[in-house]
Design an enzyme around this catalytic site. Sequence first.
Site, PDB file in Angstrom:
ATOM      1  N   THR A  64       0.498  -1.820   0.175  1.00 30.36           N
ATOM      2  CA  THR A  64       0.227  -0.451  -0.350  1.00 30.36           C
ATOM      3  C   THR A  64       0.899   1.389  -0.075  1.00 30.36           C
ATOM      4  O   THR A  64       2.141   0.946  -0.519  1.00 30.36           O
ATOM      5  CB  THR A  64      -0.918  -0.029   0.668  1.00 30.36           C
ATOM      6  OG1 THR A  64      -1.925   1.262   1.300  1.00 30.36           O
ATOM      7  CG2 THR A  64      -0.356  -0.355   2.639  1.00 30.36           C
ATOM      8  N   LYS A  68       3.750   1.419  -4.027  1.00 27.92           N
ATOM      9  CA  LYS A  68       2.390   0.540  -5.693  1.00 27.92           C
ATOM     10  C   LYS A  68       3.287   0.486  -6.645  1.00 27.92           C
ATOM     11  O   LYS A  68       3.250  -0.650  -7.190  1.00 27.92           O
ATOM     12  CB  LYS A  68       1.188   0.517  -5.645  1.00 27.92           C
ATOM     13  CG  LYS A  68       0.380   0.098  -4.319  1.00 27.92           C
ATOM     14  CD  LYS A  68      -1.260   1.299  -4.521  1.00 27.92           C
ATOM     15  CE  LYS A  68      -2.080   0.374  -3.668  1.00 27.92           C
ATOM     16  NZ  LYS A  68      -3.287   1.284  -3.405  1.00 27.92           N
ATOM     17  N   ASP A 105      -7.325  -3.298  -6.627  1.00 24.34           N
ATOM     18  CA  ASP A 105      -7.890  -1.771  -6.661  1.00 24.34           C
ATOM     19  C   ASP A 105      -9.132  -1.565  -6.995  1.00 24.34           C
ATOM     20  O   ASP A 105     -10.244  -1.293  -7.308  1.00 24.34           O
ATOM     21  CB  ASP A 105      -7.115  -0.437  -6.199  1.00 24.34           C
ATOM     22  CG  ASP A 105      -5.769  -1.070  -5.428  1.00 24.34           C
ATOM     23  OD1 ASP A 105      -6.542  -1.887  -4.317  1.00 24.34           O
ATOM     24  OD2 ASP A 105      -5.291  -0.360  -5.529  1.00 24.34           O
ATOM     25  N   GLY A 130      -9.009  13.976  -9.588  1.00 23.73           N
ATOM     26  CA  GLY A 130      -7.894  13.818  -9.507  1.00 23.73           C
ATOM     27  C   GLY A 130      -7.216  12.858 -10.776  1.00 23.73           C
ATOM     28  O   GLY A 130      -7.545  11.659 -11.183  1.00 23.73           O
ATOM     29  N   ALA A 131      -5.878  12.946 -10.443  1.00 20.00           N
ATOM     30  CA  ALA A 131      -5.331  12.124 -11.399  1.00 20.00           C
ATOM     31  C   ALA A 131      -3.860  11.583 -11.493  1.00 20.00           C
ATOM     32  O   ALA A 131      -2.669  11.684 -12.344  1.00 20.00           O
ATOM     33  CB  ALA A 131      -4.775  13.221 -13.428  1.00 20.00           C
ATOM     34  N   GLY A 133      -1.438   7.788  -8.525  1.00 17.99           N
ATOM     35  CA  GLY A 133      -2.111   6.622  -8.739  1.00 17.99           C
ATOM     36  C   GLY A 133      -3.242   5.890  -9.118  1.00 17.99           C
ATOM     37  O   GLY A 133      -4.328   4.850  -9.636  1.00 17.99           O
ATOM     38  N   LEU A 218     -12.849   6.786  -2.642  1.00 19.21           N
ATOM     39  CA  LEU A 218     -11.639   6.002  -2.502  1.00 19.21           C
ATOM     40  C   LEU A 218     -11.361   5.719  -0.953  1.00 19.21           C
ATOM     41  O   LEU A 218     -11.187   4.396  -1.185  1.00 19.21           O
ATOM     42  CB  LEU A 218     -10.678   5.890  -3.751  1.00 19.21           C
ATOM     43  CG  LEU A 218     -11.245   6.031  -4.918  1.00 19.21           C
ATOM     44  CD1 LEU A 218     -10.221   5.844  -6.016  1.00 19.21           C
ATOM     45  CD2 LEU A 218     -12.145   4.906  -5.167  1.00 19.21           C
TER      46      LEU A 218
HETATM   47  P1  ATR Z   1      -2.122   8.602  -5.669  1.00 19.66           P
HETATM   48  O1  ATR Z   1      -1.867   7.840  -5.921  1.00 19.66           O
HETATM   49  O2  ATR Z   1      -3.072   8.671  -4.640  1.00 19.66           O
HETATM   50  O3  ATR Z   1      -3.519   9.050  -6.640  1.00 19.66           O
HETATM   51  P2  ATR Z   1      -1.137  10.978  -5.813  1.00 19.66           P
HETATM   52  O4  ATR Z   1      -0.691  10.207  -6.802  1.00 19.66           O
HETATM   53  O5  ATR Z   1      -0.093  11.839  -5.295  1.00 19.66           O
HETATM   54  O6  ATR Z   1      -1.336  10.282  -5.055  1.00 19.66           O
HETATM   55  O7  ATR Z   1      -1.554  11.937  -6.211  1.00 19.66           O
HETATM   56  C1  ATR Z   1      -2.963  12.474  -5.741  1.00 19.66           C
HETATM   57  C2  ATR Z   1      -4.035  13.426  -6.135  1.00 19.66           C
HETATM   58  O8  ATR Z   1      -5.090  13.976  -5.448  1.00 19.66           O
HETATM   59  C3  ATR Z   1      -3.000  14.309  -7.628  1.00 19.66           C
HETATM   60  O9  ATR Z   1      -4.180  14.411  -8.722  1.00 19.66           O
HETATM   61  C4  ATR Z   1      -3.404  15.198  -7.016  1.00 19.66           C
HETATM   62  O10 ATR Z   1      -3.740  17.251  -7.922  1.00 19.66           O
HETATM   63  P3  ATR Z   1      -2.096  17.371  -8.829  1.00 19.66           P
HETATM   64  O11 ATR Z   1      -1.852  16.320  -9.473  1.00 19.66           O
HETATM   65  O12 ATR Z   1      -2.582  18.494  -8.954  1.00 19.66           O
HETATM   66  O13 ATR Z   1      -1.231  17.599  -7.433  1.00 19.66           O
HETATM   67  C5  ATR Z   1      -4.645  15.472  -5.686  1.00 19.66           C
HETATM   68  N1  ATR Z   1      -4.806  16.256  -5.047  1.00 19.66           N
HETATM   69  C6  ATR Z   1      -4.225  17.151  -4.005  1.00 19.66           C
HETATM   70  N2  ATR Z   1      -4.462  17.255  -2.955  1.00 19.66           N
HETATM   71  C7  ATR Z   1      -5.419  17.984  -3.711  1.00 19.66           C
HETATM   72  C8  ATR Z   1      -6.672  19.635  -3.330  1.00 19.66           C
HETATM   73  N3  ATR Z   1      -6.024  20.010  -2.542  1.00 19.66           N
HETATM   74  N4  ATR Z   1      -7.195  19.511  -3.939  1.00 19.66           N
HETATM   75  C9  ATR Z   1      -7.304  18.904  -4.894  1.00 19.66           C
HETATM   76  N5  ATR Z   1      -6.394  17.938  -5.570  1.00 19.66           N
HETATM   77  C10 ATR Z   1      -5.681  17.688  -4.975  1.00 19.66           C
END
Ligand code: ATR
Length: 276
Positions: A64, A68, A105, A130-131, A133, A218
């Site tokens: 986790t 990953k 997942d 979100g974009a 992982g 999620l």
């Molecule tokens: P994970 O593997 O959990 O997806 P990650 O790769 O760090 O973690 O991605 C986190 C996601 O949450 C990203 O899409 C991030 O947006 P950015 O690509 O612009 O960084 C989003 N995210 C994190 N904090 C945020 C916030 N306060 N508002 C909007 N989006 C947020």
Amino acid sequence: MTLTDRYAVFGHPIKHSKSPRIHKIFAGQTGQSLEYSAQDVPAGQFPAAAAAFFAEGGKGLNCTVPLKELAWAYADVKTERARAAKAVNTLALRADGSILGDNTDGVGLVTDLTVNHGIALAGSQILILGAGGASRGIIGPILEQAAASIVIANRTVEKTVNLAAEFSLKGPVTGCGFDALKNRRFDLIINATSSSLSGCMPPLPEGLLAENGVCYDLAYGNEPTVFVRWGLEKHALKSLDGLGMLVEQAAEAFFIWRGVRPKTQPVIELLNAERL
Ligand code: ATR
């Protein structure tokens, strides 16, 4: 002497992981003899810790946050869905000694939505917030359900465009920023940002959720997440968190390791009852 098969979840932090509990219940329910522990493994220690675990006879690992991608790199062989997700949450020792990497997942989310909650994804307009992982892991399995379209919206727009391009051969996926969501309507909105964990909501326009639309975070917690609360305020038909997905992804990992499918419903009910 026959040794009990050993499994573990690696992550950092890992103290509050529900996985040992879930897998022990699965083992009891299916009459499988196994041990499952949780091990705090920071990213820098992952390859050595995984190698030691398998060298000492370990049969399978769950990985986790934040491991990953490292688990993906560690696996000798990867399933198609793990290759697409570029992340692995399940490692399994194979008979020839090689390590298989899979990602359960996405299928866990789809099973929770479609089987546990009776939400059909076929023909639905779906928004993923979100974009990172977490989004990458769920896009392929959702497209396989014949969703009408997926829009990925993110603070950093460039990431959505790249992610949509990666999956474009599998189905209709586009990417945009949050402000481009004005005047759009979605049947299902999935929060895959990490913002919920810090109690923040992405800036979403009014009127985004279609009538009888569903919200799914999620993330999960003992209290409703900020996104689950947002869904309730918007009169979602259901506003769910990721507890069901957690149990379903675990069941899929258990199946990969043991070849037996545990019953998930009693475990979801138990974990739900405990957080009331
Ligand atoms: P994970 O593997 O959990 O997806 P990650 O790769 O760090 O973690 O991605 C986190 C996601 O949450 C990203 O899409 C991030 O947006 P950015 O690509 O612009 O960084 C989003 N995210 C994190 N904090 C945020 C916030 N306060 N508002 C909007 N989006 C947020």
